[in-house]
Design an enzyme around this catalytic site. Structure first.
Site, PDB file in Angstrom:
ATOM      1  N   ASP A 246       5.144 -12.227  -5.878  1.00 26.23           N
ATOM      2  CA  ASP A 246       4.525 -11.199  -6.591  1.00 26.23           C
ATOM      3  C   ASP A 246       5.412 -11.171  -8.045  1.00 26.23           C
ATOM      4  O   ASP A 246       6.678 -11.035  -7.830  1.00 26.23           O
ATOM      5  CB  ASP A 246       4.532  -9.800  -6.044  1.00 26.23           C
ATOM      6  CG  ASP A 246       3.590  -9.034  -6.626  1.00 26.23           C
ATOM      7  OD1 ASP A 246       3.230  -9.260  -7.738  1.00 26.23           O
ATOM      8  OD2 ASP A 246       3.272  -7.906  -6.099  1.00 26.23           O
ATOM      9  N   LYS A 247       4.783 -11.057  -9.026  1.00 29.41           N
ATOM     10  CA  LYS A 247       5.704 -10.911 -10.378  1.00 29.41           C
ATOM     11  C   LYS A 247       6.137  -9.723 -10.517  1.00 29.41           C
ATOM     12  O   LYS A 247       6.845  -9.304 -11.599  1.00 29.41           O
ATOM     13  CB  LYS A 247       4.800 -11.435 -11.613  1.00 29.41           C
ATOM     14  CG  LYS A 247       3.507 -10.608 -11.881  1.00 29.41           C
ATOM     15  CD  LYS A 247       2.743 -10.980 -13.005  1.00 29.41           C
ATOM     16  CE  LYS A 247       1.545 -10.059 -13.349  1.00 29.41           C
ATOM     17  NZ  LYS A 247       0.650  -9.879 -12.033  1.00 29.41           N
ATOM     18  N   THR A 248       5.691  -8.771 -10.067  1.00 30.72           N
ATOM     19  CA  THR A 248       6.161  -7.047 -10.180  1.00 30.72           C
ATOM     20  C   THR A 248       7.273  -6.841  -9.280  1.00 30.72           C
ATOM     21  O   THR A 248       7.795  -5.713  -9.338  1.00 30.72           O
ATOM     22  CB  THR A 248       5.034  -6.355  -9.637  1.00 30.72           C
ATOM     23  OG1 THR A 248       4.779  -6.301  -8.229  1.00 30.72           O
ATOM     24  CG2 THR A 248       3.799  -6.445 -10.523  1.00 30.72           C
TER      25      THR A 248
END
Length: 276
Positions: A246-248
């Site tokens: 996940d990029k977050t």
């Protein structure tokens, strides 16, 4: 629900779909054309248009249909005009619309497949092998019952295979074959390895004992070791099947740790986080 009115002057509605796709950013939904130009609220009792749309499905990103007004004018409908169940209205005082999917026909309910039960590879393989054993047992018993019935139909005067009743009558070959089927079920039921499941559970208990007794899993800050709360996936621990990213930063931790610094030529360090 097809959006027919919104208190926003531009005819839009802001919603949050974190309950459906996990996204917390707001999305915009547009009021159906011709209804967006109305300044007053839509009166449900005066609604005379006809809505025709696709059958209920689980595709959250598609909605096709049209709204036919009383003057036979058709207006196309898309996913921008649809409010899904599970959404939350944000920054909009009130909205009004007409429900097209309800109950178990909503897209949210059609996407809800229920909880997934975790099974290890060993358990799935054992269940498959037991099913094959049951099928083999049924074939063997059915073959024996058919052979017994055919034998009695050809050789009726063999008392060893067809014991007569007290009144002198003998059992018919069909009924004798039925009795033989259940007799062979009782005799050959050892083919199904019921004790195998008991042996597997005992081995899993041993694995849990060694996992909880492992000193490498001891947490000094918490003062406890690892706790095993399930017996179904212990043999698959340490095996990676899926890798999510996940990029977050959900799976990572952004943490600043003080190691050392120099002030006016004097070196300051932290013994636990850095070398002095």
């Amino acid at each position: 629900m097809v959006l027919l009115f919104s208190t926003d002057p531009d005819g839009i509605c802001h919603i949050e779909t974190s309950g459906l796709d996990g996204e917390s950013n707001l999305k915009q939904k547009q009021v159906v054309r011709r209804y967006a130009e109305q300044d007053s609220e839509v009166d449900p009792e005066k609604f005379s248009s006809r809505i025709e749309c696709e059958s209920p499905n689980n595709d959250l990103n598609r909605f096709r249909g049209f709204l036919e007004h009383s003057n036979k004018e058709r207006v196309g409908l898309s996913k921008e005009n649809l409010l899904l169940r599970g959404c939350t209205i944000r920054n909009t005082e009130a909205v009004m619309g007409i429900v097209v999917y309800a109950g178990h026909e909503t897209k949210a309910m059609l996407n809800n497949s229920g909880p997934r039960y975790k099974r290890s590879k060993l358990e799935r393989r054992a269940n498959t092998d037991v099913l094959w054993c049951v099928l083999l047992l049924a074939i063997m018993c059915l073959t024996g019952a058919l052979g017994h019935g055919i034998w009695l139909s050809r050789y009726e005067n063999i008392p060893f295979f067809n014991i007569p009743e007290p009144d002198g009558h003998t059992t018919s070959p069909v009924l004798a074959g039925f009795y033989m089927f259940w007799t062979m079920i009782i005799l050959l039921q050892v083919l199904i390895p019921i004790s195998l499941y008991v042996s597997i559970e005992i081995v899993k208990l041993g694995q849990i004992y060694f996992i909880q007794s492992d000193v490498d899993f001891y947490n000094e800050k918490m003062g406890s070791t690892v706790q095993c709360r399930a017996l179904n996936i212990t043999e698959d621990l340490g095996q990676i099947q899926y890798l999510f990213s996940d990029k977050t930063g959900t799976l990572t931790e952004n943490k600043m740790v003080f190691r050392r610094c120099s002030v006016a030529g004097f070196d300051y360090c932290h013994e636990e986080n850095g070398e002095c």
